[in-house]
Design a protein around this motif. Structure first.
Motif, mmCIF file in Angstrom:
data_model
loop_
_atom_site.group_PDB
_atom_site.id
_atom_site.type_symbol
_atom_site.label_atom_id
_atom_site.label_comp_id
_atom_site.label_asym_id
_atom_site.label_seq_id
_atom_site.Cartn_x
_atom_site.Cartn_y
_atom_site.Cartn_z
ATOM 1 N N VAL A 312 -46.550 7.089 11.815
ATOM 2 C CA VAL A 312 -47.645 6.729 10.911
ATOM 3 C C VAL A 312 -48.677 7.853 10.870
ATOM 4 C CG1 VAL A 312 -49.511 5.079 10.490
ATOM 5 C CG2 VAL A 312 -47.274 4.259 11.239
ATOM 6 N N SER A 313 -48.915 8.523 12.003
ATOM 7 C CA SER A 313 -49.841 9.658 12.021
ATOM 8 C C SER A 313 -49.345 10.778 11.120
ATOM 9 C CB SER A 313 -50.018 10.188 13.446
ATOM 10 O OG SER A 313 -50.865 9.367 14.206
ATOM 11 N N SER A 314 -48.062 11.114 11.230
ATOM 12 C CA SER A 314 -47.501 12.165 10.375
ATOM 13 C C SER A 314 -47.556 11.760 8.911
ATOM 14 C CB SER A 314 -46.061 12.465 10.789
ATOM 15 O OG SER A 314 -45.997 13.025 12.084
ATOM 16 N N PHE A 315 -47.235 10.493 8.644
ATOM 17 C CA PHE A 315 -47.303 9.954 7.289
ATOM 18 C C PHE A 315 -48.729 10.057 6.750
ATOM 19 C CE2 PHE A 315 -47.985 6.462 4.323
ATOM 20 C CZ PHE A 315 -46.868 6.519 3.501
ATOM 21 N N THR A 316 -49.704 9.669 7.580
ATOM 22 C CA THR A 316 -51.110 9.733 7.189
ATOM 23 C C THR A 316 -51.535 11.165 6.918
ATOM 24 O OG1 THR A 316 -51.660 7.753 8.481
ATOM 25 C CG2 THR A 316 -53.477 9.247 7.935
ATOM 26 N N ALA A 317 -51.173 12.067 7.832
ATOM 27 C CA ALA A 317 -51.595 13.466 7.700
ATOM 28 C C ALA A 317 -51.024 14.115 6.450
ATOM 29 C CB ALA A 317 -51.176 14.251 8.937
ATOM 30 N N GLN A 318 -49.734 13.888 6.183
ATOM 31 C CA GLN A 318 -49.144 14.474 4.977
ATOM 32 C C GLN A 318 -49.815 13.927 3.720
ATOM 33 O OE1 GLN A 318 -45.038 14.880 4.145
ATOM 34 N NE2 GLN A 318 -44.452 15.585 6.192
ATOM 35 N N GLY A 399 -54.223 10.587 12.528
ATOM 36 C CA GLY A 399 -53.593 11.357 11.456
ATOM 37 C C GLY A 399 -54.599 11.926 10.474
ATOM 38 N N SER A 400 -55.737 11.248 10.334
ATOM 39 C CA SER A 400 -56.791 11.740 9.452
ATOM 40 C C SER A 400 -57.690 12.750 10.156
ATOM 41 C CB SER A 400 -57.653 10.576 8.956
ATOM 42 O OG SER A 400 -58.420 10.031 10.013
ATOM 43 N N GLY A 401 -57.561 12.843 11.485
ATOM 44 C CA GLY A 401 -58.429 13.717 12.263
ATOM 45 C C GLY A 401 -59.731 13.068 12.673
ATOM 46 N N ASP A 402 -59.863 11.758 12.442
ATOM 47 C CA ASP A 402 -61.097 11.043 12.790
ATOM 48 C C ASP A 402 -60.985 10.561 14.239
ATOM 49 O OD1 ASP A 402 -63.576 9.929 12.495
ATOM 50 O OD2 ASP A 402 -62.923 8.226 11.285
ATOM 51 N N HIS A 456 -64.068 4.713 7.598
ATOM 52 C CA HIS A 456 -64.832 5.912 7.944
ATOM 53 C C HIS A 456 -63.988 7.180 7.831
ATOM 54 C CE1 HIS A 456 -66.544 8.837 10.922
ATOM 55 N NE2 HIS A 456 -67.645 8.507 10.284
ATOM 56 N N TYR A 457 -62.689 7.046 8.074
ATOM 57 C CA TYR A 457 -61.819 8.220 8.066
ATOM 58 C C TYR A 457 -61.575 8.753 6.655
ATOM 59 C CZ TYR A 457 -58.199 4.924 6.635
ATOM 60 O OH TYR A 457 -57.486 3.969 5.965
ATOM 61 N N GLN A 458 -62.083 8.071 5.622
ATOM 62 C CA GLN A 458 -61.892 8.555 4.257
ATOM 63 C C GLN A 458 -62.528 9.929 4.038
ATOM 64 O OE1 GLN A 458 -62.769 5.749 1.114
ATOM 65 N NE2 GLN A 458 -62.379 4.030 2.456
ATOM 66 N N LYS A 459 -63.542 10.252 4.845
ATOM 67 C CA LYS A 459 -64.188 11.559 4.683
ATOM 68 C C LYS A 459 -63.193 12.692 4.876
ATOM 69 C CE LYS A 459 -65.675 12.154 9.495
ATOM 70 N NZ LYS A 459 -66.824 12.375 10.400
ATOM 71 N N HIS A 460 -62.163 12.441 5.680
ATOM 72 C CA HIS A 460 -61.170 13.490 5.923
ATOM 73 C C HIS A 460 -60.276 13.691 4.705
ATOM 74 C CE1 HIS A 460 -62.233 13.985 10.132
ATOM 75 N NE2 HIS A 460 -62.443 12.694 10.134
ATOM 76 N N LEU A 461 -60.174 12.663 3.873
ATOM 77 C CA LEU A 461 -59.463 12.817 2.613
ATOM 78 C C LEU A 461 -60.213 13.804 1.724
ATOM 79 C CD1 LEU A 461 -57.319 11.920 0.528
ATOM 80 C CD2 LEU A 461 -58.915 10.132 -0.166
ATOM 81 N N LEU A 462 -61.540 13.652 1.659
ATOM 82 C CA LEU A 462 -62.343 14.551 0.842
ATOM 83 C C LEU A 462 -62.290 15.973 1.394
ATOM 84 C CD1 LEU A 462 -65.445 12.224 0.298
ATOM 85 C CD2 LEU A 462 -63.500 12.606 -1.242
#
Length: 468
Positions: A312-318, A399-402, A456-462
């Protein structure tokens, strides 16, 4: 750099074979099918990885006796410190390479691999030196009974000799996962762990060796697996025409942002387990033996779910690298459901057939050890479905780095388990130690879900969009 530009970094022949057949883009396709196909080989890999330690305990308990089983189990809690560092390095490389791969930044993929290997070599060298001079001190710190001290030290020394194999195998599997390839590590582990079982038996029964026999068998088999995995990985990476940089300080910083919290998480868990092992050791080697058998079964399940979470982490990161946030949320639901399908049947088996599983490691005549292991499994295993949700939620955050909320949830669980183990054991004996697991897991799960749902981890998407 656009996708069209970066895609030319791969030779056509490599794209046709490695890119399509082996590496896997996790940013497209039905989430359930993609994540299931990616996660199941990872799960199989981790089960085979755990067979290394299970085989050691099985052969020690069946061929060498209860004290040998206790010695291997006692050493295992210390080995988890080194595994924590290897796991953290695995996650640091996996998340960063996944994000670059998802963003089609292939030149940075190769630079990230080179940088990760340099960082891992430095960490591994330091830990090897530390381990070689600190074995007796670590065993003394956890109140290792004198009857099993020498065998515990012998097993641990040989384990430390193989740290380079442990670390470089883990970094290779992390990169394979980042590229969406979960089958290659599975093949290596299936072969090497099966060979390890036979090697354990051969060294002990045919060569007349003791605890050192099971340790050397693991050393040899894991070494072969490590070498093969890295050979295949670097052959794969030759498909990137641009060599990239040998080292990049910026990428090292991103690697450390994920790796250090992951190392701290696993290290503090290991330290907590060592503190608990010290408490357990005060109840004598029969309780140690029972716990050693039960914790191997428990760790097989928890580590397997952790591996699903790594998927799931790899899936999230990609997908964050590709800027697809809604797909990340759907991945969380799929990961939770996969983990439940795995842990619910296991929980029922451990509750109703606990003796059957424990007899894998010991003889039925070890009544006190059997009673201890049985109590642990029946108290802890019904809560596997709870901790599974925590691990999947943690995976999205990682996966998002949060990493801050990820660490808070982990430490809350750990601190509670350690503190409550001492409090409960004062009144209930060893049963009280086992009861601390579900309490810590439940509270930690609520914290993880809260942070995941907060978004909160949405910031890493931006951030990922800006970097793309």
């Amino acid at each position: 750099m656009s996708i069209a530009q970066t895609s030319t970094l791969f030779k056509p022949s490599i794209i046709s074979y490695y890119g399509r057949a082996m590496n896997k883009d996790l940013t497209t396709g039905d989430e359930r099918r993609v994540l299931t196909a990616f996660a199941l080989p990872l799960l199989g890999s981790m089960i085979f990885q755990q067979l290394y330690n299970i085989a050691d305990s099985l052969v020690a308990g069946k061929f060498l006796g209860e004290q040998a089983l206790a010695a291997v189990g006692n050493s295992y809690e210390i080995t988890l410190i080194f595994i924590a560092f290897a796991f953290g390095c695995n996650m640091g490389a996996s998340v960063i390479v996944s994000q670059f791969f998802g963003a089609r930044r292939y030149k940075d993929v190769k630079t990230a691999v080179h940088t990760s290997y340099i960082a891992v070599a430095v960490v591994c060298l330091a830990l090897t030196l530390f381990g070689l001079v600190g074995t007796d001190g670590l065993l003394g710190m956890i109140n290792t009974p004198q009857e099993i001290f020498s065998d515990s030290a012998l097993y641990l020394d040989i384990y430390i000799y193989g740290l380079f194999f442990l670390f470089f195998y883990n970094i290779a599997t992390g990169i394979f996962s980042a590229l969406g390839d979960s089958r290659t590590p599975f093949i290596f582990l299936a072969l090497s762990s099966t060979a390890n079982i036979f090697a354990d038996i051969l060294f002990v029964s045919a060569f007349g060796m003791g605890v050192d026999g099971v340790a050397w068998a693991t050393f040899i088999c894991q070494g072969i697996s490590c070498i093969l995995a890295n050979l295949v990985l670097f052959r794969r990476l030759r498909g990137i025409e641009d060599k990239g940089k040998a080292f990049d300080a910026r990428i090292l910083g991103r690697f450390l942002v994920v790796a250090i919290p992951s190392i701290l998480q696993q290290s503090f868990i290991s330290v907590g387990n060592i503190i608990l092992q010290s408490l357990i050791n005060s109840f004598g080697y029969s309780v140690i033996a029972g716990y050693s058998a039960a914790i191997k079964l428990n760790n097989l399940i928890i580590t397997s779910v952790t591996t699903l979470a790594n998927a799931v982490s790899s899936f999230t990161a990609q997908n964050i690298g590709a800027g697809n946030f809604e797909r990340v949320k759907r991945g969380w639901s799929v990961g939770r459901n996969i983990s439940w399908c795995f842990v619910v049947p296991v929980s029922l088996l451990f509750v109703f057939l606990s003796d059957t599983f424990l007899l894998i490691f010991m003889d039925s005549g070890a009544l006190d050890a059997m009673a201890s292991g049985r109590a642990f499994l029946r108290i802890v295993s019904p809560f596997y479905c709870v901790v599974a949700v925590k691990l999947i939620s943690d995976a999205v955050l990682r996966g998002s780095g949060d990493m801050k909320p990820f660490m808070i949830a982990t430490f809350s669980d750990l601190i509670l388990r350690v503190v409550l183990a001492f409090v409960f054991s004062f009144f209930l004996g060893s049963i009280g130690i086992w009861l601390s697991w579900p309490v810590g897991w439940t509270i930690g799960t609520f914290i993880s879900i809260y942070y995941y749902k907060s978004g909160h981890y949405q910031k890493h998407l931006l951030m990922a969009k800006d970097q793309g």
